[in-house]
Write an enzyme that holds these catalytic residues in place. Structure first.
Site, PDB file in Angstrom:
ATOM      1  N   HIS A 176      16.519  30.558 -18.447  1.00  0.00           N
ATOM      2  CA  HIS A 176      17.083  30.814 -17.112  1.00  0.00           C
ATOM      3  C   HIS A 176      18.454  31.521 -17.220  1.00  0.00           C
ATOM      4  O   HIS A 176      18.662  32.597 -16.662  1.00  0.00           O
ATOM      5  CB  HIS A 176      17.302  29.499 -16.362  1.00  0.00           C
ATOM      6  CG  HIS A 176      16.097  28.623 -16.232  1.00  0.00           C
ATOM      7  ND1 HIS A 176      14.967  28.946 -15.506  1.00  0.00           N
ATOM      8  CD2 HIS A 176      15.853  27.380 -16.731  1.00  0.00           C
ATOM      9  CE1 HIS A 176      14.102  27.957 -15.565  1.00  0.00           C
ATOM     10  NE2 HIS A 176      14.598  26.995 -16.292  1.00  0.00           N
TER      11      HIS A 176
HETATM   12  O1  RIB Z   1      17.132  25.645 -12.568  1.00  0.00           O
HETATM   13  C1  RIB Z   1      17.649  26.077 -13.803  1.00  0.00           C
HETATM   14  C2  RIB Z   1      19.139  26.084 -13.784  1.00  0.00           C
HETATM   15  O2  RIB Z   1      19.636  24.767 -13.547  1.00  0.00           O
HETATM   16  C3  RIB Z   1      19.751  26.508 -15.138  1.00  0.00           C
HETATM   17  O3  RIB Z   1      20.980  27.129 -14.912  1.00  0.00           O
HETATM   18  C4  RIB Z   1      19.953  25.199 -15.832  1.00  0.00           C
HETATM   19  O4  RIB Z   1      20.989  25.276 -16.814  1.00  0.00           O
HETATM   20  C5  RIB Z   1      20.380  24.328 -14.685  1.00  0.00           C
HETATM   21  O5  RIB Z   1      21.770  24.554 -14.453  1.00  0.00           O
END
Ligand code: RIB
Ligand code: CA
Length: 309
Positions: free
Chosen positions: A240
């Site tokens: 992500h």
């Molecule tokens: O949904 C994924 C996000 O939420 C990423 O940034 C993970 O690190 C959490 O912060």
């Protein structure tokens, strides 16, 4: 080099994003700001400082930010990131550094004022720090070049990771996200629709064997990979936050389009939902660049190549 501030809630994929962004050697990190999110702020600070120390990059300064969301109660993600936030991968590393005195939101304002139209904010945690900065200094949205946000879900109803239609970063502080989306800043939303096409699998990780970060990446992603196995039947870690950094490094990884996007802050069923008006039913001016497509394989390959240098 492009001037950036990376705002993190370190977290496993935040740690991978820090390594990837710095090792890319095409981004000039003015600093890293921290926010409550995956784990409480003190853990985020410790994890972020430890990752930089592990990298030999104590030259990158860390600015502590908001310990709580603007309105709602804190909620954490220990089941994904482990009890310490980075899979206990650096438990044996004695912390040598500490965060700066300046508050994260003030560092963001000061940096944007000093580097007008040159600063990109890369936001990979809840948006509390940026919302506070915008409230304190409304001119900030004009001073920033752009804001790249990891968060939300726009095209795949029901495939959220906190509520059926809500993603963690937005869900953790939806009021903050609403402020950011309506600030007038040039916002791009790197959502689950594309980040869920960028899994770093155990096979990718084994390609790092013998390189500087192999042990950290394998150990730090252990809990995250177990969670992914249970939920998605994939022994891997969705990149992500690294993909959000990757878009600043190479725009070709993502295809985007600008639409009107708003955030649900009231409904218990949809709190934190990022609602994209693809058909312009509300007749409102587009305010957010959303991601329509991703070169998932190409990005993961670039991530592995960069981290294994
Ligand atoms: O949904 C994924 C996000 O939420 C990423 O940034 C993970 O690190 C959490 O912060
Ligand atoms: Ca994060």
């Amino acid at each position: 080099m492009k001037k950036v501030i990376l705002d993190v809630d370190t977290g496993v994929d935040d740690a991978l994003a820090i390594i990837y962004g710095l090792e890319s050697e095409v981004l000039e990190f003015l600093g890293i700001t921290t926010v409550n999110g995956n784990v409480p702020l003190e853990m985020v600070n410790r994890n972020t400082l430890k990752v930089l120390q592990m990298m030999g990059r104590k030259d990158i300064k860390v600015y502590s930010g908001a310990p709580n969301p603007l309105v709602r109660e804190r909620e954490h993600e220990y089941s994904v990131h482990g009890t310490d936030g980075i899979g206990n991968a650096l438990d044996n590393l004695a912390l040598e550094d500490e965060v700066q005195d300046q508050f994260a939101a003030d560092f963001i304002i000061e940096s944007a004022k000093k580097h007008k139209n040159e600063l990109t904010l890369i936001m990979v945690g809840p948006l509390t720090n940026l919302a506070l900065a915008l409230k304190k200094e409304p001119r900030l949205s004009e001073w920033l070049d752009e804001v790249i946000v990891m968060g939300g879900l726009v095209s795949q109803a029901g495939k959220g990771n906190k509520l059926p239609n809500s993603e963690f970063n937005i869900y953790a502080d939806a009021e903050a996200a609403k402020i950011v989306f309506h600030s007038g800043a040039e916002v791009t939303l790197v959502s689950l629709d594309v980040t869920h096409q960028t899994f770093l699998t155990i096979d990718h990780i084994e390609k790092l064997k013998g390189t500087k970060y192999y042990e950290f990446v394998k150990n730090a992603t252990g809990v995250f990979r177990k969670f992914s196995m249970q939920r998605y039947n994939i022994d891997g870690c969705a990149l992500h936050d690294p993909l959000t950094v990757g878009y600043v490094i190479n725009r070709d990884f993502l295809e985007t389009g600008k639409y009107y996007v708003d955030v649900e802050t009231v409904s218990p069923l949809g709190y934190g939902q990022t609602i994209c008006d693809f058909r312009n039913l509300w007749g409102k001016e587009p305010n957010v660049n959303i991601c329509l497509n991703v070169d998932g394989e190409g990005f993961v390959e670039h991530f592995v190549d960069t981290v294994s240098k």
